[in-house]
Design a protein around this motif. Structure first.
Motif, PDB file in Angstrom:
ATOM      1  N   PHE A  24       0.838  -1.205   0.000  1.00 34.26           N
ATOM      2  CA  PHE A  24       0.000   0.000   0.000  1.00 34.26           C
ATOM      3  C   PHE A  24       0.870   1.252   0.000  1.00 34.26           C
ATOM      4  O   PHE A  24       0.687   2.164  -0.809  1.00 34.26           O
ATOM      5  CB  PHE A  24      -0.915  -0.043   1.232  1.00 34.26           C
ATOM      6  CG  PHE A  24      -1.791   1.160   1.424  1.00 34.26           C
ATOM      7  CD1 PHE A  24      -2.890   1.375   0.605  1.00 34.26           C
ATOM      8  CD2 PHE A  24      -1.524   2.073   2.443  1.00 34.26           C
ATOM      9  CE1 PHE A  24      -3.710   2.478   0.800  1.00 34.26           C
ATOM     10  CE2 PHE A  24      -2.341   3.170   2.649  1.00 34.26           C
ATOM     11  CZ  PHE A  24      -3.432   3.378   1.816  1.00 34.26           C
ATOM     12  N   CYS A  56      -6.948  12.474   3.890  1.00 37.22           N
ATOM     13  CA  CYS A  56      -6.734  11.022   3.936  1.00 37.22           C
ATOM     14  C   CYS A  56      -5.903  10.615   5.157  1.00 37.22           C
ATOM     15  O   CYS A  56      -4.917  11.251   5.486  1.00 37.22           O
ATOM     16  CB  CYS A  56      -6.026  10.591   2.651  1.00 37.22           C
ATOM     17  SG  CYS A  56      -5.492   8.893   2.645  1.00 37.22           S
ATOM     18  N   ASN A  93      -4.699   7.410   5.399  1.00 32.93           N
ATOM     19  CA  ASN A  93      -3.936   6.215   4.985  1.00 32.93           C
ATOM     20  C   ASN A  93      -4.437   4.930   5.631  1.00 32.93           C
ATOM     21  O   ASN A  93      -3.637   4.066   5.997  1.00 32.93           O
ATOM     22  CB  ASN A  93      -2.450   6.331   5.356  1.00 32.93           C
ATOM     23  CG  ASN A  93      -1.835   7.641   4.957  1.00 32.93           C
ATOM     24  OD1 ASN A  93      -2.494   8.478   4.327  1.00 32.93           O
ATOM     25  ND2 ASN A  93      -0.589   7.829   5.292  1.00 32.93           N
ATOM     26  N   CYS A 119     -10.111   2.093   1.226  1.00 35.52           N
ATOM     27  CA  CYS A 119     -10.425   2.187  -0.196  1.00 35.52           C
ATOM     28  C   CYS A 119      -9.644   1.137  -0.989  1.00 35.52           C
ATOM     29  O   CYS A 119     -10.159   0.514  -1.906  1.00 35.52           O
ATOM     30  CB  CYS A 119     -10.111   3.588  -0.711  1.00 35.52           C
ATOM     31  SG  CYS A 119      -8.417   4.104  -0.375  1.00 35.52           S
ATOM     32  N   ALA A 127      -6.005   5.396  -2.924  1.00 38.37           N
ATOM     33  CA  ALA A 127      -5.392   6.316  -1.960  1.00 38.37           C
ATOM     34  C   ALA A 127      -4.173   7.018  -2.554  1.00 38.37           C
ATOM     35  O   ALA A 127      -4.048   8.249  -2.472  1.00 38.37           O
ATOM     36  CB  ALA A 127      -5.011   5.563  -0.687  1.00 38.37           C
ATOM     37  N   CYS A 174     -14.898   5.105   1.972  1.00 41.80           N
ATOM     38  CA  CYS A 174     -13.871   5.919   2.635  1.00 41.80           C
ATOM     39  C   CYS A 174     -14.453   6.548   3.899  1.00 41.80           C
ATOM     40  O   CYS A 174     -15.445   7.267   3.844  1.00 41.80           O
ATOM     41  CB  CYS A 174     -13.360   7.026   1.716  1.00 41.80           C
ATOM     42  SG  CYS A 174     -12.330   8.223   2.610  1.00 41.80           S
ATOM     43  N   PRO A 175     -13.848   6.274   5.060  1.00 47.75           N
ATOM     44  CA  PRO A 175     -14.418   6.792   6.312  1.00 47.75           C
ATOM     45  C   PRO A 175     -14.337   8.313   6.395  1.00 47.75           C
ATOM     46  O   PRO A 175     -15.101   8.924   7.135  1.00 47.75           O
ATOM     47  CB  PRO A 175     -13.557   6.131   7.393  1.00 47.75           C
ATOM     48  CG  PRO A 175     -12.296   5.742   6.721  1.00 47.75           C
ATOM     49  CD  PRO A 175     -12.648   5.454   5.294  1.00 47.75           C
ATOM     50  N   LEU A 231     -13.904  10.921   1.506  1.00 49.89           N
ATOM     51  CA  LEU A 231     -13.183  11.458   0.354  1.00 49.89           C
ATOM     52  C   LEU A 231     -13.711  10.745  -0.890  1.00 49.89           C
ATOM     53  O   LEU A 231     -14.328   9.695  -0.807  1.00 49.89           O
ATOM     54  CB  LEU A 231     -11.681  11.215   0.492  1.00 49.89           C
ATOM     55  CG  LEU A 231     -11.032  11.761   1.764  1.00 49.89           C
ATOM     56  CD1 LEU A 231      -9.518  11.610   1.679  1.00 49.89           C
ATOM     57  CD2 LEU A 231     -11.405  13.219   1.989  1.00 49.89           C
TER      58      LEU A 231
HETATM   59  S1  SF4 Z   1     -10.303   5.151   2.583  1.00 47.82           S
HETATM   60 FE1  SF4 Z   1     -10.178   7.373   2.525  1.00 47.82          FE
HETATM   61  S2  SF4 Z   1      -8.937   7.898   4.308  1.00 47.82           S
HETATM   62 FE2  SF4 Z   1      -8.654   5.701   3.996  1.00 47.82          FE
HETATM   63  S3  SF4 Z   1      -6.814   5.544   2.703  1.00 47.82           S
HETATM   64 FE3  SF4 Z   1      -8.562   5.624   1.339  1.00 47.82          FE
HETATM   65  S4  SF4 Z   1      -8.804   7.789   0.795  1.00 47.82           S
HETATM   66 FE4  SF4 Z   1      -7.505   7.670   2.624  1.00 47.82          FE
END
Ligand code: SF4
Ligand code: SF4
Ligand code: FES
Lengths: 116, 112, 239
Positions: C107, C147, C149, C153, C170, C213-214, C217
Motif C-alpha cells: 500500500f 486522507c 492512509n 479504499c 489512496a 472511505c471513512p 473522500l
Molecule cells: S479510505 Fe479514505 S482515508 Fe482511507 S486511505 Fe482511502 S482515501 Fe484515505
C-alpha cells in the motif's frame, strides 16, 4: 511509444469513440424502432440504405468507431481476468479490430452497392 | 454480490461490462446476417421472417436493452470522468437505468 | 443493555486459518474495535490486531467487518451488526501477517511509485506562497487532503484485486492533491508515474472507494482529474 503514453491514448480513443458511438446508437435505436413496425424485409433495408451516401458515411463511422472501441474494453477484461501478457492482449485487440472492420464493411459496402 | 460491491455504481459497472461483452459477441453475427443481403436476399428474408417469432422478438428486445444500457452506462462513465459531478452521480445511475428500460419498452410496444 | 452479549466471529491465522467464535458483552456506543479489544484482553490474549489513536486519526485500525472494510475505532456495532451477527476479518488485497493485522508495505510502496510526495520548489529566500482558499485548484486539493492512509479504499477496490500493479485509490488521490498544489515542482514526473499499466486509466469508476472511505473522500473524482491531466500532457507530447 512509452507504455504510459500508450495507456493514455488507448483510454482516450475509447472515450472519444464512446462519445461518437452514443450518437450513432441513438440514431440506430431510433431507426430500429421505426423499422420494425410492420416487420423488416431485405427490400426495406435496401430501399433505405442502398445507394445512399449519407447512410454509407453514417454506418462507416459507426463501424470504425466500434472497431476502435470494443478491443480496448476487451483488453481491460483480459488483463484483469487472465494472465495474458501485454503483447498477447495487444495482438488479440488488433485481431478483433480487424475482424470488426472486415465484417462490418462487408455488410455496409454490400448494402450500399445493392441500391446503386 | 459481495458486500463491498453492493452499491449502485458497482452494479452500473457490472452491467456495463456484461453488456459490453454480450454486444461484442453479438456483433459478428449481426454483420454476417446483414452481409447475406448482398449475396442471397432470399436467405436474409428467411432470417428476417424468423425474427418475427415471439421468442426471437423477446431476445431482440434484450439486445435493444443491452445496447441502450451499454450506451447509457457509457454516458455515466463519461460524465464521471469529464464533468464536475461530485454530488449528482447517484442520480446519474438512476437516470441511465431508466433510459435503457424505456428504450426496451418502446421497442417491444412498437414491434407488438 | 450490558446483560446482552453478541456473537462475534474473528479470523485467526494467516491466509490459511479459520474463524473463531466469541461471546462479548454488549455495551452502549460500543465500537468494533472495542469488541476486538475485549476479546484480546479477556478471552484470547493471542489475538493480533492493530490500532493506535482510537479516535479516527491514525488510520491503523481498518478491518473487514461483515464483508466491508471499515475503520473499526469509529464504527459502531449498532450500525454494522443490525441482524446481531458480527464477522471480523483482516483487510482484503493485502497479505495477512496474523489474525487481523495485514502487511501494509504494498500500500505504501505504491504511494512512492506514484511519486505521491511533495516536491518543494521554493528556497528560504522566497516569500510564502499565496494561495487563496477560493482558488479552484486549492479547492480540489482540499477536497482530497484529509486522507488518513487507512487502506479502506484500497481494500474495497476490485481493480486492485484484479490488476496486481494498480496503484489504487489512496495513492492516486494523494497524487491529485499534489497536482493541484501550486508550490509543487513534481507534476510532470508524477503524471508519468501514474499513467503506466497500473495507473489511473485502469480505474473503472465503480466508486467502492468513495462509498466506503471513512473520511468521505472521493478518490474516483480525484482519479478522473488525473485522467484528464494525463491526456492533456500526452497530447502536448509531455508523456
Ligand atoms: S479510505 Fe479514505 S482515508 Fe482511507 S486511505 Fe482511502 S482515501 Fe484515505
Ligand atoms: S473507482 Fe477506481 S479506485 Fe475506486 S474502487 Fe473503483 S477502480 Fe478502485
Ligand atoms: S485507531 Fe486510529 S483511526 Fe482507528
Amino acid at each position: 511509444m512509452t507504455s504510459a503514453r500508450a495507456e493514455i491514448l488507448e483510454w482516450l480513443v475509447q472515450r472519444v469513440t464512446a462519445a461518437i458511438l452514443a450518437v450513432c446508437v441513438i440514431v440506430h435505436l431510433a431507426v430500429i424502432v421505426i423499422a420494425v413496425q410492420g416487420g423488416v424485409t431485405s427490400k426495406e433495408i435496401v430501399a433505405r440504405v442502398g445507394g445512399s451516401v449519407p447512410w454509407l458515411l453514417f454506418y462507416s463511422v459507426f463501424v470504425v468507431s466500434v472497431a476502435l472501441h470494443a478491443p480496448v474494453g476487451l483488453r481491460n477484461i483480459l488483463r484483469e481476468y487472465t494472465s495474458f501478457g501485454r503483447r498477447t492482449t495487444h495482438w488479440i485487440m488488433a485481431a478483433v479490430c480487424v475482424l470488426i472492420l472486415v465484417m462490418g464493411f462487408r455488410a455496409v459496402i454490400g448494402l450500399y452497392g445493392l441500391g446503386a | 454480490m459481495k458486500a463491498h460491491r453492493n452499491h449502485a455504481n458497482y452494479w452500473a459497472f457490472a452491467l456495463h461490462r456484461l453488456s459490453g461483452v454480450a454486444l461484442l459477441f453479438f456483433l459478428p453475427a449481426h454483420f454476417y446476417v446483414l452481409g447475406l443481403a448482398v449475396e442471397q436476399a432470399a436467405t436474409l428474408d428467411m432470417f428476417l421472417s424468423w425474427t418475427e417469432a415471439p421468442l426471437v422478438k423477446l431476445l431482440e428486445t434484450g439486445l435493444v436493452i443491452l445496447l441502450a444500457a451499454h450506451m447509457t452506462g457509457g454516458l455515466r462513465v463519461l460524465a464521471i470522468e469529464f464533468l464536475a459531478w461530485r454530488d449528482w452521480q447517484k442520480s446519474v445511475v438512476a437516470i441511465t437505468g431508466g433510459l435503457s428500460v424505456a428504450a426496451g419498452l418502446l421497442f417491444l410496444l412498437n414491434a407488438g | 443493555m450490558s446483560s446482552e452479549t453478541i456473537t462475534v466471529e474473528i479470523w485467526r491465522g494467516k491466509e490459511e486459518g479459520e474463524f473463531q467464535t466469541y461471546q462479548v458483552p454488549r455495551m452502549e456506543s460500543q465500537t468494533v474495535l472495542d469488541i476486538v479489544t475485549y476479546v484480546q484482553r479477556n478471552l484470547d490474549p493471542g489475538l493480533s490486531y492493530r490500532f493506535a489513536c482510537r479516535v479516527g486519526v491514525c488510520g491503523s485500525c481498518a478491518m473487514t467487518v461483515n464483508g466491508k472494510p471499515r475503520w473499526t475505532c469509529r464504527t459502531h456495532i449498532d450500525k454494522v451488526a443490525g441482524d446481531g451477527t458480527l464477522r471480523i476479518q483482516p483487510l482484503r488485497n493485502l497479505p495477512v501477517i496474523r489474525d487481523l493485522a495485514v502487511d501494509m508495505t504494498d500500500f505504501f510502496e505504491k504511494w512512492t511509485q506514484a511519486k505521491a510526495q511533495f516536491v518543494p520548489t521554493a528556497t528560504r529566500a522566497d516569500d510564502f506562497a499565496q494561495v487563496s482558499p477560493d482558488d479552484p485548484q486549492r479547492k480540489e486539493a482540499s477536497a482530497g487532503i484529509e486522507c488518513i492512509n487507512c487502506g479502506v479504499c484500497y481494500s474495497a477496490c476490485d481493480t486492485v484485486a484484479w490488476l496486481g500493479d494498480y496503484l489504487g485509490p489512496a495513492a492516486l488521490n494523494r497524487a491529485w492533491t499534489l497536482h493541484n498544489d501550486v508550490r509543487d515542482g513534481g507534476r510532470a514526473e508524477r503524471l508519468k508515474a501514474i499513467s503506466g499499466s497500473g495507473g489511473c486509466q485502469a480505474c473503472h469508476s465503480h466508486q467502492s472507494c468513495f462509498e466506503l472511505c471513512p473520511k468521505h473522500l472521493n478518490p474516483t473524482a480525484s482519479i478522473a482529474g488525473l485522467k484528464r491531466a494525463t491526456v492533456k500532457a500526452a497530447l502536448k507530447g509531455e508523456i
